[in-house]
Design an enzyme around this catalytic site. Structure first.
Site, PDB file in Angstrom:
ATOM      1  N   HIS A  64      -0.431  -0.177  -9.936  1.00 12.29           N
ATOM      2  CA  HIS A  64      -1.081  -1.131  -9.029  1.00 12.29           C
ATOM      3  C   HIS A  64      -1.506  -2.394  -9.801  1.00 12.29           C
ATOM      4  O   HIS A  64      -2.695  -2.741  -9.854  1.00 12.29           O
ATOM      5  CB  HIS A  64      -2.295  -0.471  -8.350  1.00 12.29           C
ATOM      6  CG  HIS A  64      -2.702  -1.134  -7.061  1.00 12.29           C
ATOM      7  ND1 HIS A  64      -3.197  -0.454  -5.988  1.00 12.29           N
ATOM      8  CD2 HIS A  64      -2.690  -2.437  -6.684  1.00 12.29           C
ATOM      9  CE1 HIS A  64      -3.478  -1.296  -5.005  1.00 12.29           C
ATOM     10  NE2 HIS A  64      -3.180  -2.515  -5.411  1.00 12.29           N
ATOM     11  N   ARG A  85       0.842  -1.189   0.000  1.00 16.48           N
ATOM     12  CA  ARG A  85       0.000   0.000   0.000  1.00 16.48           C
ATOM     13  C   ARG A  85       0.881   1.244   0.000  1.00 16.48           C
ATOM     14  O   ARG A  85       1.945   1.260   0.635  1.00 16.48           O
ATOM     15  CB  ARG A  85      -0.906   0.031   1.237  1.00 16.48           C
ATOM     16  CG  ARG A  85      -2.037  -0.994   1.196  1.00 16.48           C
ATOM     17  CD  ARG A  85      -3.085  -0.690   0.112  1.00 16.48           C
ATOM     18  NE  ARG A  85      -4.152  -1.660   0.093  1.00 16.48           N
ATOM     19  CZ  ARG A  85      -4.254  -2.674  -0.772  1.00 16.48           C
ATOM     20  NH1 ARG A  85      -3.331  -2.852  -1.706  1.00 16.48           N
ATOM     21  NH2 ARG A  85      -5.274  -3.485  -0.738  1.00 16.48           N
TER      22      ARG A  85
HETATM   23  C1  GLV Z   1      -4.607  -5.360  -4.240  1.00 19.10           C
HETATM   24  O1  GLV Z   1      -3.973  -4.452  -3.852  1.00 19.10           O
HETATM   25  C2  GLV Z   1      -5.440  -6.172  -3.425  1.00 19.10           C
HETATM   26  O2  GLV Z   1      -5.641  -5.842  -2.248  1.00 19.10           O
HETATM   27  O3  GLV Z   1      -5.916  -7.186  -3.925  1.00 19.10           O
END
Ligand code: GLV
Length: 334
Positions: free
Chosen positions: A295, A247
């Site tokens: 991400h 994160r």
């Molecule tokens: C991605 O960050 C997830 O939490 O799956």
């Protein structure tokens, strides 16, 4: 005719609706797939009087406050931190559910193999040479750095981190791991064979001093917020690399920029950010020592995720137990 439509079991209690609220670019695909499976999917701002399940990822805070019949909240991914941060969900007492998918762990492990190898073999420097049409065999200084010479430290040894540590150890890297909590009595070290595990604050700096590459896969909690900071970077061997794949709020961005500027760190891979999408003005975008990803290191597989949501919804509505690992523990923070 698609065999799915022909063979899919009838949806349990079709009158029970769901609210879908995420910042995912793939939200329309999730919506369509959930509807194909028979669910009535509401979006924020629509009538939620028949909604019993919230399906979220980085949802707008408060969006679940007005759902009178909420029975559970399901994450679209493995993480649930954004639910823990929703004041409206605190004290509501509904179970918070995650996706549990061993293939997500495999995807993450594969990404970490790439990221470690990319740093170890200086592939970014080869790419720069290529961009200048330059044949440069001196990039690695004519010195092989083999896997057993690279010390990798994995922070967080859950489903993701454990898989990453085992995969890298299996490739011959010298792998250690760090867990925030002390060893629990029932903990088995068998599944992390070959990985030296450090525990707690007392062993944190020893762990750091042994890790040329630090891969962060910790859950985001009050205790781990900002844990990728100058204290860690300065304890690492000079010239190391940090990969933040968990994160954005784990990282103190200015500390990383300073460590890269001083040469204490040589490289960083960032896949997660406090603000996503990452604003174009962020200095990480054009930083020569930083690789920025949107991400994507391990993304939920939509068909698989939809099936887990259908199953979890049914178990919640029946009041039946959920599979191991699916329900988050608010007391623990993940
Ligand atoms: C991605 O960050 C997830 O939490 O799956």
């Amino acid at each position: 005719m698609s065999s799915n439509a022909a063979t899919a079991p009838a949806l349990y209690r079709p009158e029970s609706e769901v609210l879908l609220a995420s910042t995912f670019g793939s939200q329309p695909i999730w919506k369509a797939r959930l509807e194909e499976r028979g669910l009535t999917v509401r979006l924020p701002g629509e009538d939620v009087s028949k909604v019993e399940l919230g399906i979220v990822f980085n949802h707008p805070l408060g969006v679940l406050d007005d759902v009178p019949g909420l029975k559970a909240v399901q994450s679209l991914g493995a993480g649930v931190d954004f639910m823990m941060e929703d004041p409206g969900l605190r004290g509501r007492g509904v179970p918070l559910l995650r996706i549990v998918d061993p293939l997500m762990a495999e995807r993450m492990a594969t990404f970490c193999v790439w990221a470690t190898m990319n740093y170890q073999r200086k592939c970014d420097d080869y790419f720069r040479a290529q961009m200048e049409s330059r044949w440069d065999k001196s990039v690695e200084n004519y010195k092989n750095v083999d896997n057993h010479e690279v010390r990798v430290g994995v922070m967080g040894l859950g489903l993701m981190g454990g898989r990453v540590a085992r995969t890298l150890a299996g490739l011959g890297y010298e792998v250690s791991g760090w867990k925030r909590l002390p060893p629990s009595s029932g903990e088995s070290s068998d599944d992390l064979a070959g990985v030296r595990v450090y525990h707690g604050e007392e062993e944190f700096l020893t762990f750091a001093s042994n890790a040329q590459v630090v891969i962060n896969l910790l859950p985001l909690t009050t205790e781990t917020h900002g844990i990728l900071n100058a204290r860690l970077f300065n304890a690492m061997p000079r010239g190391g690399a940090v990969m933040n794949l968990a994160r954005g709020a784990h990282l103190v961005a200015n500390d990383l920029l300073e460590a890269l500027a001083s040469g204490q760190l040589e490289h960083a891979v960032l896949d997660v950010f406090v603000k996503e999408p990452l604003p174009p003005t962020c200095p990480f975008w054009l930083h020569p020592k930083v690789r920025v990803f949107p991400h994507m290191s391990s993304v939920t597989d939509i068909p698989n995720g939809v099936e887990q949501i259908i199953r979890n919804r049914e178990l919640v509505l029946k009041g039946a137990p959920l599979p191991l690992g699916v329900v988050a523990e608010p007391g623990r923070g993940y």
